[in-house]
Design a protein around this motif. Structure first.
Motif, PDB file in Angstrom:
ATOM      1  N   PRO A  62      58.492   9.584  61.753  1.00  0.00           N
ATOM      2  CA  PRO A  62      59.082  10.628  60.909  1.00  0.00           C
ATOM      3  C   PRO A  62      60.591  10.767  61.103  1.00  0.00           C
ATOM      4  CG  PRO A  62      57.413  11.562  62.371  1.00  0.00           C
ATOM      5  CD  PRO A  62      57.458  10.102  62.618  1.00  0.00           C
ATOM      6  N   LEU A  63      61.055  10.540  62.322  1.00  0.00           N
ATOM      7  CA  LEU A  63      62.498  10.618  62.565  1.00  0.00           C
ATOM      8  C   LEU A  63      63.229   9.497  61.824  1.00  0.00           C
ATOM      9  CD1 LEU A  63      62.482  11.423  66.395  1.00  0.00           C
ATOM     10  CD2 LEU A  63      62.755  13.015  64.477  1.00  0.00           C
ATOM     11  N   ALA A  64      62.635   8.313  61.829  1.00  0.00           N
ATOM     12  CA  ALA A  64      63.235   7.191  61.108  1.00  0.00           C
ATOM     13  C   ALA A  64      63.266   7.471  59.612  1.00  0.00           C
ATOM     14  CB  ALA A  64      62.452   5.910  61.389  1.00  0.00           C
ATOM     15  N   ALA A  65      62.201   8.063  59.099  1.00  0.00           N
ATOM     16  CA  ALA A  65      62.159   8.384  57.668  1.00  0.00           C
ATOM     17  C   ALA A  65      63.209   9.434  57.318  1.00  0.00           C
ATOM     18  CB  ALA A  65      60.767   8.857  57.273  1.00  0.00           C
ATOM     19  N   LEU A  66      63.408  10.418  58.190  1.00  0.00           N
ATOM     20  CA  LEU A  66      64.445  11.435  57.939  1.00  0.00           C
ATOM     21  C   LEU A  66      65.836  10.809  57.935  1.00  0.00           C
ATOM     22  CD1 LEU A  66      63.204  14.473  60.072  1.00  0.00           C
ATOM     23  CD2 LEU A  66      63.343  14.339  57.585  1.00  0.00           C
ATOM     24  N   VAL A  67      66.108   9.953  58.911  1.00  0.00           N
ATOM     25  CA  VAL A  67      67.408   9.289  58.986  1.00  0.00           C
ATOM     26  C   VAL A  67      67.609   8.410  57.756  1.00  0.00           C
ATOM     27  CG1 VAL A  67      68.743   7.555  60.259  1.00  0.00           C
ATOM     28  CG2 VAL A  67      67.583   9.387  61.493  1.00  0.00           C
ATOM     29  N   SER A  68      66.597   7.654  57.410  1.00  0.00           N
ATOM     30  CA  SER A  68      66.676   6.770  56.253  1.00  0.00           C
ATOM     31  C   SER A  68      66.901   7.567  54.970  1.00  0.00           C
ATOM     32  CB  SER A  68      65.391   5.950  56.150  1.00  0.00           C
ATOM     33  OG  SER A  68      65.395   5.168  54.990  1.00  0.00           O
ATOM     34  N   ALA A  69      66.192   8.675  54.820  1.00  0.00           N
ATOM     35  CA  ALA A  69      66.346   9.506  53.624  1.00  0.00           C
ATOM     36  C   ALA A  69      67.777  10.035  53.507  1.00  0.00           C
ATOM     37  CB  ALA A  69      65.353  10.662  53.652  1.00  0.00           C
ATOM     38  N   LYS A  70      68.353  10.416  54.626  1.00  0.00           N
ATOM     39  CA  LYS A  70      69.730  10.920  54.606  1.00  0.00           C
ATOM     40  C   LYS A  70      70.702   9.841  54.132  1.00  0.00           C
ATOM     41  CE  LYS A  70      73.359  12.752  57.539  1.00  0.00           C
ATOM     42  NZ  LYS A  70      73.775  13.064  58.900  1.00  0.00           N
ATOM     43  N   ILE A  71      70.568   8.652  54.685  1.00  0.00           N
ATOM     44  CA  ILE A  71      71.462   7.555  54.310  1.00  0.00           C
ATOM     45  C   ILE A  71      71.248   7.167  52.849  1.00  0.00           C
ATOM     46  CG2 ILE A  71      72.036   5.144  54.798  1.00  0.00           C
ATOM     47  CD1 ILE A  71      73.008   7.247  56.887  1.00  0.00           C
ATOM     48  N   ASP A  90      53.885  14.332  54.461  1.00  0.00           N
ATOM     49  CA  ASP A  90      52.475  13.945  54.463  1.00  0.00           C
ATOM     50  C   ASP A  90      51.981  13.442  55.813  1.00  0.00           C
ATOM     51  OD1 ASP A  90      52.410  14.567  51.768  1.00  0.00           O
ATOM     52  OD2 ASP A  90      52.646  12.481  51.116  1.00  0.00           O
ATOM     53  N   ASN A  91      52.869  12.888  56.643  1.00  0.00           N
ATOM     54  CA  ASN A  91      52.418  12.188  57.849  1.00  0.00           C
ATOM     55  C   ASN A  91      52.894  12.739  59.179  1.00  0.00           C
ATOM     56  OD1 ASN A  91      50.896   9.793  56.717  1.00  0.00           O
ATOM     57  ND2 ASN A  91      52.818   9.666  55.596  1.00  0.00           N
ATOM     58  N   ALA A  92      53.924  13.557  59.198  1.00  0.00           N
ATOM     59  CA  ALA A  92      54.448  14.045  60.477  1.00  0.00           C
ATOM     60  C   ALA A  92      53.431  14.969  61.147  1.00  0.00           C
ATOM     61  CB  ALA A  92      55.765  14.780  60.272  1.00  0.00           C
TER      62      ALA A  92
END
Length: 176
Positions: A62-71, A90-92
């Protein structure tokens, strides 16, 4: 005795597997952070995808998805940013992470001119401590829709739930 030993071995094997998965995800997450610092959109997208695909049950996903979403959001790829944030929701496993992703998704939807969808996203009950942020975001969306009286009501509700400090001052400013 054999059953107990078998259970003990299975338990230790499972713990070893989880530690191994977390360690591998940590290495990829470090690579993700380096690609973000280097502003390498392609590497960021690929590394985050690898974490989500190969290690979706680790805390790093989930942290990777948050970082990716920001970029991706900063690069103007709102569709993929939305997908990343929805994945987190959905997954965190953490309510706090889901609440952060929900707030960010509402922001992305508002920037994508989908204010009604943004309001719908904020209908879920936030983790305690996020109520003021949800109400503030709701007020921002309603203000963007020129629904001033409803926005004021949302800001007042946020002000009632906000902790003392800078957030309260920001809310007072929005109310005025």
């Amino acid at each position: 005795v054999l059953g107990a030993l078998g259970s003990y071995a299975a338990w230790n094997g499972w713990n070893w597997y989880q530690r191994s998965q977390s360690a591998q995800a940590a290495v990829l997450y470090d690579t993700l952070q380096k690609s973000v610092r280097a502003n390498d959109l392609k590497a960021t997208r690929e590394t985050a995808g690898a974490i989500l695909e190969n290690f979706p049950r680790t805390a790093y996903a989930p942290l990777a998805a948050l970082v990716s979403a920001k970029i991706l959001f900063q690069a103007g790829d709102l569709k993929t940013a939305r997908a990343q944030l929805q994945w987190v929701i959905d997954n965190a496993k953490s309510d706090e992470i889901r609440s952060i992703a929900t707030l960010r998704l509402a922001n992305v939807l508002l920037d994508d001119h989908e204010a009604d969808a943004a309001l719908k996203v904020l209908e879920v009950k936030p983790h305690p401590g996020f109520e003021a942020l949800y109400q503030s975001q709701r007020g921002d969306i309603l203000a963007a829709q020129n629904k001033r009286s409803e926005a004021r009501a949302a800001y007042k509700a946020a002000l009632e739930k906000a902790e003392p400090g800078a957030q309260r001052e920001t809310l007072r400013f929005k109310l005025e």
